[in-house]
Design a protein around this motif. Sequence first.
Motif, PDB file in Angstrom:
ATOM      1  N   ASP A  11     -17.717  30.298 -25.840  1.00 23.77           N
ATOM      2  CA  ASP A  11     -16.397  30.327 -26.455  1.00 23.77           C
ATOM      3  C   ASP A  11     -15.488  29.361 -25.691  1.00 23.77           C
ATOM      4  O   ASP A  11     -15.398  29.431 -24.461  1.00 23.77           O
ATOM      5  CB  ASP A  11     -15.873  31.769 -26.364  1.00 23.77           C
ATOM      6  N   GLY A  12     -14.836  28.463 -26.417  1.00 22.16           N
ATOM      7  CA  GLY A  12     -14.048  27.400 -25.796  1.00 22.16           C
ATOM      8  C   GLY A  12     -12.834  27.887 -25.024  1.00 22.16           C
ATOM      9  O   GLY A  12     -12.241  27.123 -24.254  1.00 22.16           O
ATOM     10  N   TYR A  13     -12.453  29.154 -25.206  1.00 23.14           N
ATOM     11  CA  TYR A  13     -11.318  29.708 -24.449  1.00 23.14           C
ATOM     12  C   TYR A  13     -11.777  30.421 -23.176  1.00 23.14           C
ATOM     13  O   TYR A  13     -10.961  30.948 -22.426  1.00 23.14           O
ATOM     14  CB  TYR A  13     -10.498  30.666 -25.326  1.00 23.14           C
ATOM     15  N   PHE A  14     -13.097  30.487 -22.987  1.00 21.32           N
ATOM     16  CA  PHE A  14     -13.648  31.211 -21.826  1.00 21.32           C
ATOM     17  C   PHE A  14     -13.083  32.631 -21.746  1.00 21.32           C
ATOM     18  O   PHE A  14     -12.594  33.074 -20.721  1.00 21.32           O
ATOM     19  CB  PHE A  14     -13.396  30.425 -20.522  1.00 21.32           C
ATOM     20  N   THR A  15     -13.129  33.315 -22.885  1.00 23.86           N
ATOM     21  CA  THR A  15     -12.656  34.702 -22.916  1.00 23.86           C
ATOM     22  C   THR A  15     -13.693  35.604 -23.581  1.00 23.86           C
ATOM     23  O   THR A  15     -13.342  36.478 -24.361  1.00 23.86           O
ATOM     24  CB  THR A  15     -11.318  34.829 -23.675  1.00 23.86           C
ATOM     25  N   SER A  16     -14.967  35.400 -23.282  1.00 26.53           N
ATOM     26  CA  SER A  16     -16.000  36.279 -23.826  1.00 26.53           C
ATOM     27  C   SER A  16     -16.794  36.900 -22.688  1.00 26.53           C
ATOM     28  O   SER A  16     -17.370  36.190 -21.857  1.00 26.53           O
ATOM     29  CB  SER A  16     -16.949  35.488 -24.731  1.00 26.53           C
ATOM     30  N   THR A  17     -16.821  38.219 -22.666  1.00 22.92           N
ATOM     31  CA  THR A  17     -17.581  38.901 -21.611  1.00 22.92           C
ATOM     32  C   THR A  17     -19.071  38.595 -21.733  1.00 22.92           C
ATOM     33  O   THR A  17     -19.791  38.612 -20.745  1.00 22.92           O
ATOM     34  CB  THR A  17     -17.376  40.425 -21.676  1.00 22.92           C
ATOM     35  N   TRP A  18     -19.524  38.318 -22.959  1.00 24.04           N
ATOM     36  CA  TRP A  18     -20.975  38.066 -23.148  1.00 24.04           C
ATOM     37  C   TRP A  18     -21.327  36.683 -22.618  1.00 24.04           C
ATOM     38  O   TRP A  18     -22.359  36.501 -21.978  1.00 24.04           O
ATOM     39  CB  TRP A  18     -21.354  38.228 -24.612  1.00 24.04           C
ATOM     40  N   ASP A  19     -20.452  35.706 -22.869  1.00 18.30           N
ATOM     41  CA  ASP A  19     -20.639  34.392 -22.252  1.00 18.30           C
ATOM     42  C   ASP A  19     -20.613  34.536 -20.736  1.00 18.30           C
ATOM     43  O   ASP A  19     -21.407  33.911 -20.016  1.00 18.30           O
ATOM     44  CB  ASP A  19     -19.493  33.430 -22.610  1.00 18.30           C
ATOM     45  N   ALA A  20     -19.663  35.343 -20.266  1.00 19.87           N
ATOM     46  CA  ALA A  20     -19.442  35.466 -18.824  1.00 19.87           C
ATOM     47  C   ALA A  20     -20.710  35.913 -18.096  1.00 19.87           C
ATOM     48  O   ALA A  20     -21.046  35.370 -17.041  1.00 19.87           O
ATOM     49  CB  ALA A  20     -18.291  36.435 -18.554  1.00 19.87           C
ATOM     50  N   GLY A  21     -21.434  36.879 -18.652  1.00 20.47           N
ATOM     51  CA  GLY A  21     -22.647  37.382 -18.007  1.00 20.47           C
ATOM     52  C   GLY A  21     -23.692  36.284 -17.834  1.00 20.47           C
ATOM     53  O   GLY A  21     -24.366  36.199 -16.799  1.00 20.47           O
ATOM     54  N   CYS A  22     -23.824  35.439 -18.852  1.00 15.44           N
ATOM     55  CA  CYS A  22     -24.793  34.328 -18.785  1.00 15.44           C
ATOM     56  C   CYS A  22     -24.325  33.288 -17.770  1.00 15.44           C
ATOM     57  O   CYS A  22     -25.115  32.780 -16.968  1.00 15.44           O
ATOM     58  CB  CYS A  22     -24.948  33.677 -20.161  1.00 15.44           C
ATOM     59  N   PHE A  23     -23.033  32.978 -17.822  1.00 17.34           N
ATOM     60  CA  PHE A  23     -22.444  31.999 -16.901  1.00 17.34           C
ATOM     61  C   PHE A  23     -22.629  32.469 -15.448  1.00 17.34           C
ATOM     62  O   PHE A  23     -23.020  31.694 -14.568  1.00 17.34           O
ATOM     63  CB  PHE A  23     -20.955  31.852 -17.245  1.00 17.34           C
ATOM     64  N   VAL A  24     -22.359  33.741 -15.204  1.00 19.68           N
ATOM     65  CA  VAL A  24     -22.480  34.297 -13.846  1.00 19.68           C
ATOM     66  C   VAL A  24     -23.948  34.249 -13.393  1.00 19.68           C
ATOM     67  O   VAL A  24     -24.243  33.887 -12.251  1.00 19.68           O
ATOM     68  CB  VAL A  24     -21.918  35.736 -13.801  1.00 19.68           C
ATOM     69  N   THR A  25     -24.872  34.582 -14.293  1.00 21.28           N
ATOM     70  CA  THR A  25     -26.299  34.562 -13.938  1.00 21.28           C
ATOM     71  C   THR A  25     -26.741  33.149 -13.555  1.00 21.28           C
ATOM     72  O   THR A  25     -27.402  32.941 -12.527  1.00 21.28           O
ATOM     73  CB  THR A  25     -27.150  35.091 -15.111  1.00 21.28           C
ATOM     74  N   ALA A 198     -15.926  32.052 -10.630  1.00 21.35           N
ATOM     75  CA  ALA A 198     -16.170  30.753 -11.271  1.00 21.35           C
ATOM     76  C   ALA A 198     -15.884  30.845 -12.768  1.00 21.35           C
ATOM     77  O   ALA A 198     -15.331  29.905 -13.355  1.00 21.35           O
ATOM     78  CB  ALA A 198     -17.603  30.300 -11.019  1.00 21.35           C
ATOM     79  N   TYR A 199     -16.226  31.963 -13.403  1.00 25.54           N
ATOM     80  CA  TYR A 199     -15.910  32.126 -14.836  1.00 25.54           C
ATOM     81  C   TYR A 199     -14.413  32.376 -15.025  1.00 25.54           C
ATOM     82  O   TYR A 199     -13.778  31.775 -15.893  1.00 25.54           O
ATOM     83  CB  TYR A 199     -16.726  33.261 -15.461  1.00 25.54           C
ATOM     84  N   LEU A 200     -13.861  33.260 -14.193  1.00 30.28           N
ATOM     85  CA  LEU A 200     -12.434  33.608 -14.351  1.00 30.28           C
ATOM     86  C   LEU A 200     -11.537  32.389 -14.129  1.00 30.28           C
ATOM     87  O   LEU A 200     -10.518  32.238 -14.800  1.00 30.28           O
ATOM     88  CB  LEU A 200     -12.044  34.729 -13.375  1.00 30.28           C
ATOM     89  N   ASP A 201     -11.904  31.552 -13.181  1.00 30.95           N
ATOM     90  CA  ASP A 201     -11.057  30.415 -12.817  1.00 30.95           C
ATOM     91  C   ASP A 201     -11.373  29.155 -13.618  1.00 30.95           C
ATOM     92  O   ASP A 201     -10.772  28.110 -13.377  1.00 30.95           O
ATOM     93  CB  ASP A 201     -11.209  30.098 -11.317  1.00 30.95           C
ATOM     94  N   HIS A 202     -12.331  29.241 -14.521  1.00 31.46           N
ATOM     95  CA  HIS A 202     -12.693  28.033 -15.278  1.00 31.46           C
ATOM     96  C   HIS A 202     -11.475  27.539 -16.070  1.00 31.46           C
ATOM     97  O   HIS A 202     -10.726  28.347 -16.617  1.00 31.46           O
ATOM     98  CB  HIS A 202     -13.845  28.338 -16.241  1.00 31.46           C
ATOM     99  N   PRO A 203     -11.248  26.223 -16.128  1.00 30.58           N
ATOM    100  CA  PRO A 203     -10.113  25.721 -16.912  1.00 30.58           C
ATOM    101  C   PRO A 203     -10.166  26.208 -18.364  1.00 30.58           C
ATOM    102  O   PRO A 203     -11.239  26.316 -18.946  1.00 30.58           O
ATOM    103  CB  PRO A 203     -10.293  24.195 -16.851  1.00 30.58           C
TER     104      PRO A 203
END
Length: 214
Positions: A11-25, A198-203
Amino acid sequence: VLAHPITLFVDGYFTSTWDAGCFVTLTEKQLEFTTARALLRDGQGVPAALHQHTAIARIPAFQHGDFWLTESLAIIEYLEDAFPTPAVLPAEPWRRARARQIMIWLRSDMRALREERPWQFAIYPGTYAPLSPAAERDARELCDLVTRLETTNELPHWTIAHADLTFALMRIARTGYPLADAVQAFLVRGIARPSVRAYLDHPRPPNPPPYARS
Ligand SMILES: N[C@@H](CCC(=O)N[C@@H](CS)C(=O)NCC(=O)O)C(=O)O
């Protein structure tokens, strides 16, 4: 195969918890990856390439060379199988099962809370009504679960389920729901994890998405 480039469609707004889990992994495993931003919320829908390559076109979507996958839990499990160290799931079968139980529950249940507190409110300001009784129950169950983890030895070390719980708690913590001390302590520790940061602070785009999705 393992050396092939990795792309995560998010998601281009970086506001998806499901994206976040993959990004964190991916970040925990120190894998090099590119993010491709989908602007679902602006009405553009899932990128056309995803319809061709994934049997189920959703975001997050993951590309590893010629292999495409959607569903965040499947993506996380694939990464854990393909790149076992450092691990994001516990080694012991019962702890692994507990972590998976939590991750599946957060994705398939908690419907009222997800509906009433889309995760974008944790990042972008919004207006929202008081929680309905069903969402209150979800919030209480979430806090009870975290309290239990804080007071038992079930998951003594950080796992990707901890990241999921951190993102879930942010739905309520950032929208005025009071947290007990133990739950607040869990959240503070969870947010301090560099991969989560890293996910929370992403631009992000300066303005909120046009409409709310959980
Ligand atoms: N259960 C999925 C959720 C993915 C999902 O629902 N993604 C939504 C955006 S948050 C999507 O791709 N919607 C596009 C559509 O339905 O066409 C996961 O964990 O990955």
